[in-house]
Design an enzyme around this catalytic site. Structure first.
Site, PDB file in Angstrom:
ATOM      1  N   GLY A 456      17.359  34.499  35.326  1.00 32.61           N
ATOM      2  CA  GLY A 456      18.745  34.072  35.191  1.00 32.61           C
ATOM      3  C   GLY A 456      19.023  33.586  33.793  1.00 32.61           C
ATOM      4  O   GLY A 456      18.118  33.423  32.986  1.00 32.61           O
ATOM      5  N   GLY A 461      18.842  26.186  35.863  1.00 30.31           N
ATOM      6  CA  GLY A 461      17.973  25.371  36.721  1.00 30.31           C
ATOM      7  C   GLY A 461      16.686  26.028  37.173  1.00 30.31           C
ATOM      8  O   GLY A 461      16.098  25.606  38.168  1.00 30.31           O
ATOM      9  N   SER A 792      29.269  50.738  31.330  1.00 30.11           N
ATOM     10  CA  SER A 792      30.247  50.193  32.268  1.00 30.11           C
ATOM     11  C   SER A 792      31.670  50.138  31.709  1.00 30.11           C
ATOM     12  O   SER A 792      32.595  49.785  32.432  1.00 30.11           O
ATOM     13  CB  SER A 792      29.810  48.806  32.745  1.00 30.11           C
ATOM     14  N   LYS A 835      30.473  39.077  35.442  1.00 25.62           N
ATOM     15  CA  LYS A 835      31.695  39.652  34.880  1.00 25.62           C
ATOM     16  C   LYS A 835      32.941  39.033  35.515  1.00 25.62           C
ATOM     17  O   LYS A 835      33.894  38.691  34.823  1.00 25.62           O
ATOM     18  CB  LYS A 835      31.705  41.164  35.086  1.00 25.62           C
TER      19      LYS A 835
HETATM   20  N1  LIG Z   1      22.237  23.728  40.329  1.00 24.19           N
HETATM   21  C1  LIG Z   1      21.943  22.675  39.562  1.00 24.19           C
HETATM   22  N2  LIG Z   1      22.084  21.447  40.044  1.00 24.19           N
HETATM   23  C2  LIG Z   1      21.783  20.391  39.284  1.00 24.19           C
HETATM   24  N3  LIG Z   1      21.346  20.427  38.043  1.00 24.19           N
HETATM   25  C3  LIG Z   1      21.178  21.631  37.488  1.00 24.19           C
HETATM   26  C4  LIG Z   1      21.449  22.818  38.224  1.00 24.19           C
HETATM   27  N4  LIG Z   1      21.202  23.852  37.456  1.00 24.19           N
HETATM   28  C5  LIG Z   1      20.748  23.367  36.281  1.00 24.19           C
HETATM   29  N5  LIG Z   1      20.745  22.025  36.305  1.00 24.19           N
HETATM   30  C6  LIG Z   1      20.306  21.159  35.223  1.00 24.19           C
HETATM   31  O1  LIG Z   1      20.459  21.847  33.996  1.00 24.19           O
HETATM   32  C7  LIG Z   1      19.441  21.499  33.106  1.00 24.19           C
HETATM   33  C8  LIG Z   1      18.782  22.741  32.553  1.00 24.19           C
HETATM   34  O2  LIG Z   1      18.074  23.382  33.580  1.00 24.19           O
HETATM   35  P1  LIG Z   1      16.691  24.107  33.367  1.00 24.19           P
HETATM   36  O3  LIG Z   1      15.972  23.514  32.223  1.00 24.19           O
HETATM   37  O4  LIG Z   1      16.002  24.179  34.664  1.00 24.19           O
HETATM   38  O5  LIG Z   1      17.213  25.505  32.930  1.00 24.19           O
HETATM   39  P2  LIG Z   1      16.427  26.871  32.855  1.00 24.19           P
HETATM   40  O6  LIG Z   1      17.117  27.820  33.761  1.00 24.19           O
HETATM   41  O7  LIG Z   1      15.004  26.681  33.072  1.00 24.19           O
HETATM   42  O8  LIG Z   1      16.731  27.295  31.366  1.00 24.19           O
HETATM   43  P3  LIG Z   1      15.840  28.147  30.358  1.00 24.19           P
HETATM   44  O9  LIG Z   1      15.921  29.580  30.794  1.00 24.19           O
HETATM   45  O10 LIG Z   1      16.542  27.940  29.049  1.00 24.19           O
HETATM   46  O11 LIG Z   1      14.480  27.583  30.397  1.00 24.19           O
HETATM   47  C9  LIG Z   1      18.495  20.616  33.860  1.00 24.19           C
HETATM   48  O12 LIG Z   1      18.711  19.296  33.498  1.00 24.19           O
HETATM   49  C10 LIG Z   1      18.860  20.844  35.305  1.00 24.19           C
HETATM   50  O13 LIG Z   1      18.623  19.692  36.076  1.00 24.19           O
END
Ligand SMILES: Nc1ncnc2c1ncn2[C@@H]1O[C@H](COP(=O)(O)OP(=O)(O)OP(=O)(O)O)[C@@H](O)[C@H]1O
Length: 901
Positions: A456, A461, A792, A835
């Site tokens: 993603g 997250g 697309s 999108k």
């Molecule tokens: N659905 C969610 N609910 C609560 N907090 C979220 C959610 N999604 C992301 N966050 C918060 O956003 C911040 C960034 O998330 P995270 O570091 O897990 O991203 P990631 O997808 O691993 O990014 P990357 O690909 O850059 O490593 C964190 O502090 C996380 O707690």
């Protein structure tokens, strides 16, 4: 063997030997003659004055008689070979310098340095050796050197003359006995001692620095000489060896006066044994000294730069070995690791710490001991585990229902498998030997759970989900960042032959967490480098991630199979495009798409604001952010799929408010502080809006269409304007806007379709007329700096051209996506969720999606479904009808003609 009978002389000129010297038969000796008029007179008289006379008288024999040993004092020699006289030792140091236990009580007073003097007949010893004078040398330092070769032992008789030199009658010793059985035995003993001595002297040439050793060539010669002797030459060997080792004065005198061959051999064996033992001790002592004070000046920095190392001595080294052995006994290692560690420890004990290899070996053992081979944490897999995991995931993350459901399924399966494993292990109880735990057999239950891959955009997250899983399971968590790993050795470790070799990231992670079953997050697996001259890191990942193979993962440094099957690997990636297919195949992909504005608002309200309030030292009642404020921050200050920037902007707002609150409190004006934030305050704090609604600025004119784009970098989706303009020309299609090959081809397909359907569309008056006759078209996609590609936009480009040629406008609030075939068929595309979310954010009201993407449309977030009108189209005619409902020209054709080629 004796030469007595061949020597008729009974009166011999006598050379009194310098004090402490003895000449033995068969041995050559250099006598330094200085300040000795008696010897000079003897040589003049006996051998003549000229060299010629000397040569003609060379057969002349002289008697070499040692001096009497002092009767009242006992000669002793210290370790350095100096002669001393007996007396009371004055200090332990003095006693020490002799190192001979049996004389420890008597010991030593003063060093004797006998001055050369003219000996009197009374000073002469009772026995001497007849000798040939084989050479004379003048010395540069003054005096002469006389070279004499011993011939036969005699007993000193009546003194014939005293001056200018002594002359005396001599009585030769009787012919030596034939060698009997005892003599034979003694001879063999002497021979083997002599050989041993040669070996020891060769060794000491390597180990001792004092120069006592024998050069290899000389050693070989001596060895050959000793070997060539047979029992008939036993006396000669005894004389040679006793002289060669420079035995002490009394010992040499004892040899000289030995009454029989056997007693001579006995004495020689005794002297040699003593000597051999002394050299052995010296070598041993020197080896210890090397260990104690390694002479590694080249290897080490100079003393002033060297850090202080307490107790760098033998004891420390033994402590170190003892410590390692103890740790080896208590550590739980796999059988292979135990064998290797024991072998390496044995090697280490044999090494000197000065060897470079010593540290390498020691580090290796330390690494083996640090790897958690069998130690695990207990999983929280009881009956309440699923409920607890669900709560943990919900507490930490908003939304993500599908992902959470999949993760819970995964955990449920893990729990069932664990139960099966327990049942299986209870059925076959592991053998217990001597109270020690036996390592699990290789045929034990293998946990082959799939490896999860969370894909993603950044900040959605992925990392925090993996952390929540570790917390829910009660396992340790470790994150390995794979972004930019170009070298296979970073994953698998360097071979130990390299300088500063280390284990790879996987083994380092295990060492850090200290258990064999952590949750390891392989972050950014899509950014692992491909094959290069540094090896192929992604190929190394294959072994790590393959549940069939990873129970015996081999790190190059450790070179012992390590069981990774208990590790729960979770990988994350921003896109799947750069992950090699075999690697992707080993993982189970879970998609996390970007969040909608409303989702972001909820995440912000429930998670990010409380987190940032706490981080900035504010209490919830000291700052309240309304939904409007949050929406303003989301829409005007962030444009991202995740929430990382949003969290940062909320952090900025909180900091500004924290300063305001602190100032108000310090000035005692707290009543004037307003915890409620307004949209205007946000603008004041965060500055001018970074992003404005794009639709608002777009003009309504023919030849402009809103397309949809999903960024492959994982930044979510957005709208993409397609602009066309015509100018007089020869039918050329000019494309700009950093367009990729596929996008250019889509434009060509679109133009061909429009050309072939121009008459049906009412763009030309004649079916044979070329719509591009006398004109050229320039197609441009703004944001020319951003590379764009993909099929697309096919549908949108076609509509754009039709709009240009027909002069009909397309509403900017209507956006479309879909690949178009040459027959005008609109086919499925990816990234529908991104999108549509991007489109909604940009102010689009209606989207045209390929009918084939109906399933994706149904899974759109409710917010999007509510905010967007979605029209599904199967071909371009349906698109035309949806965009220009009043256009009747094409209406007729829709169902009849699909394609004109
Ligand atoms: N659905 C969610 N609910 C609560 N907090 C979220 C959610 N999604 C992301 N966050 C918060 O956003 C911040 C960034 O998330 P995270 O570091 O897990 O991203 P990631 O997808 O691993 O990014 P990357 O690909 O850059 O490593 C964190 O502090 C996380 O707690």
């Amino acid at each position: 063997m004796s030469t007595t009978e061949s020597l008729p002389i009974t009166a011999l000129p006598i050379i009194p030997l310098p004090s402490g010297h003895v000449l033995l038969p068969g041995v050559m000796k250099r006598l330094h003659v200085n300040d000795r008029p008696d010897i000079v007179a003897l040589l003049r008289t006996v051998f003549g004055k000229s060299a010629d006379e000397f040569l003609s008288n060379a057969h002349q024999i002289v008697g070499c008689v040692p001096l009497k040993p002092p009767t009242q004092v006992q000669f002793l020699r210290d370790k350095a070979g100096q002669s001393h006289v007996e007396g009371e030792p004055e200090s332990p140091l003095e006693r020490e310098s002799f190192g001979v236990e049996d004389i420890a009580d008597r010991i030593i007073k003063a060093v004797i340095t006998p001055e050369s003097k003219i000996a009197k007949p009374a000073d002469l010893f009772s026995h001497g050796v007849s000798a040939k004078v084989v050479g004379l040398e003048e010395r540069t330092a003054g005096g002469i050197t006389v070279l004499v070769e011993g011939v036969s032992v005699f007993k000193l008789g009546r003194i014939v003359q005293e001056a200018p030199y002594i002359s005396a009658e001599v009585e030769y010793s009787p012919t030596e006995d034939a060698v009997d059985a005892t003599g034979q035995k003694l001879f063999l003993q002497l021979k083997s001692l002599s050989k041993e001595l040669v070996i020891l002297l060769r060794m000491s040439a390597l180990t001792l620095r004092s120069g006592t050793g024998l050069p290899p060539l000389l050693a070989r010669r001596v060895d050959q000489f000793v070997s060539s002797k047979d029992p008939s030459e036993a006396a000669a060997l005894a004389h040679f060896m006793v002289s060669a080792i420079d035995a002490n004065y009394t010992d040499q005198l004892a040899i000289l006066t030995a009454p029989s061959l056997n007693s001579k051999l006995e004495k020689a064996v005794e002297i040699l044994t003593k000597h051999v033992n002394t050299i052995r001790q010296q070598i041993k002592a020197s080896q210890k000294a090397v260990i104690r004070r390694p002479d590694t000046s080249i290897l080490r920095p100079p003393a002033r730069f060297r850090p202080f190392q307490p107790g760098n001595n033998d004891d420390d080294q033994e402590d170190e070995h003892g410590d390692l052995s103890k740790r080896l006994q208590v550590s739980k290692l796999s059988p292979e690791a135990l064998t290797v560690a024991q072998r390496e420890l044995k090697r280490l004990k044999r090494m000197s710490p000065a060897q470079a290899e010593y540290q390498v070996c020691r580090n290796y053992i330390e690494n083996i001991l640090e790897v958690p081979w069998v130690k695990t944490t207990d999983d929280n897999l009881d009956s309440s585990m699923l409920a607890r995991a669900r709560k943990q995931l919900n507490d930490d993350h908003h939304g993500l229902e599908k992902v959470k459901r999949r993760l819970l399924e995964y955990l449920a399966v893990l729990r069932l498998k664990k139960q099966l494993e327990q049942e299986a292990s209870q059925a076959a109880t592991p053998p217990i030997t001597d109270g020690k735990e036996v390592a699990p057999s290789p045929r034990r239950f293998q946990d082959k759970s799939p490896i999860l891959l969370l894909v993603g955009p950044p900040g959605v997250g992925k990392t925090s989900l993996a952390k929540s899983i570790a917390t829910a399971l009660g396992r340790k968590f470790h994150r390995i960042s794979l972004g930019g790993v170009r070298d296979e050795a970073e994953i698998r470790g360097h071979r130990r032959t390299y300088v500063a070799a280390m284990p790879g990231v996987i083994v380092s992670a295990l060492k850090k967490v200290g258990v064999a079953n952590p949750v390891i997050l392989l972050d950014e697996i899509d950014k692992v480098g491909g094959s290069s001259f540094h090896g192929d890191p992604s190929a190394a990942m294959l072994e790590v991630l393959d549940p069939e193979q990873n129970w015996s993962f081999t790190d190059h440094y450790m070179s012992i199979p390590i069981d990774l099957s208990k590790v729960l690997f979770i990988a994350t990636a921003n896109s799947l495009e750069t992950i090699p297919a075999p690697l992707l195949d080993r993982m189970e992909t879970i998609y996390l798409s970007g969040y909608t504005t409303l989702e972001k608002k909820d995440i912000a309200a429930r998670y990010l604001v409380p987190k940032q309030l706490q981080a900035n030292g504010l209490r919830p009642e000291q700052l309240s952010l309304s939904d409007d404020v949050l929406l303003k921050v989301i829409q005007s200050y962030t444009r991202e799929a995740g929430v990382r920037n949003l969290e940062r902007e909320i952090g900025s707002v909180c900091r500004a408010k924290a300063v305001e609150y602190a100032e108000a409190r310090d000035e005692g004006k707290l009543e004037g502080y307003n915890p409620n934030m307004t949209v205007q305050d946000v603008e004041n704090i965060l500055g001018i809006e970074k992003y404005e609604e794009e639709i608002a600025e777009s003009e309504l004119r023919p030849g402009i269409v809103t397309g949809l784009v999903a960024y492959s970098s994982g930044l979510g989706g957005s709208v993409l304007f397609i602009e066309c303009s015509e100018y007089p020309g020869n039918g050329r299609l000019h494309l700009t806007g950093h367009l990729g090959k596929v996008l250019k081809e889509s434009a060509e397909v679109a133009l061909t379709w429009v050309k072939s359907h121009a008459y049906l569309l009412g763009l030309t008056n004649d079916p044979t007329e070329d719509v591009m006759k006398n004109r050229s078209v320039h197609l441009h996609c703004p944001s020319g700096g951003v590379p764009k590609d993909g099929p697309s936009a096919g549908c949108a480009i076609t509509i754009c051209l039709i709009s240009l040629f027909s002069g009909r406008r397309v509403s900017p609030q209507l956006a479309m996506t879909g690949e178009m075939s040459l027959r005008g068929k609109v086919t499925a595309v990816g990234g529908i969720r991104e999108k549509t979310i991007g489109a909604m954010r940009a102010g689009v009201k209606t989207v045209l999606l390929p009918d084939q993407n109906r399933k994706d449309g149904q899974e759109l977030p409710d917010e999007v479904k509510r905010g967007l009108e979605v029209v599904y189209i199967r071909n371009i005619w349906e698109a035309i009808r949806a965009i220009w409902p009043d256009w009747t020209v094409a209406d007729v054709q829709i169902n009849r003609v699909e394609s004109h080629l």
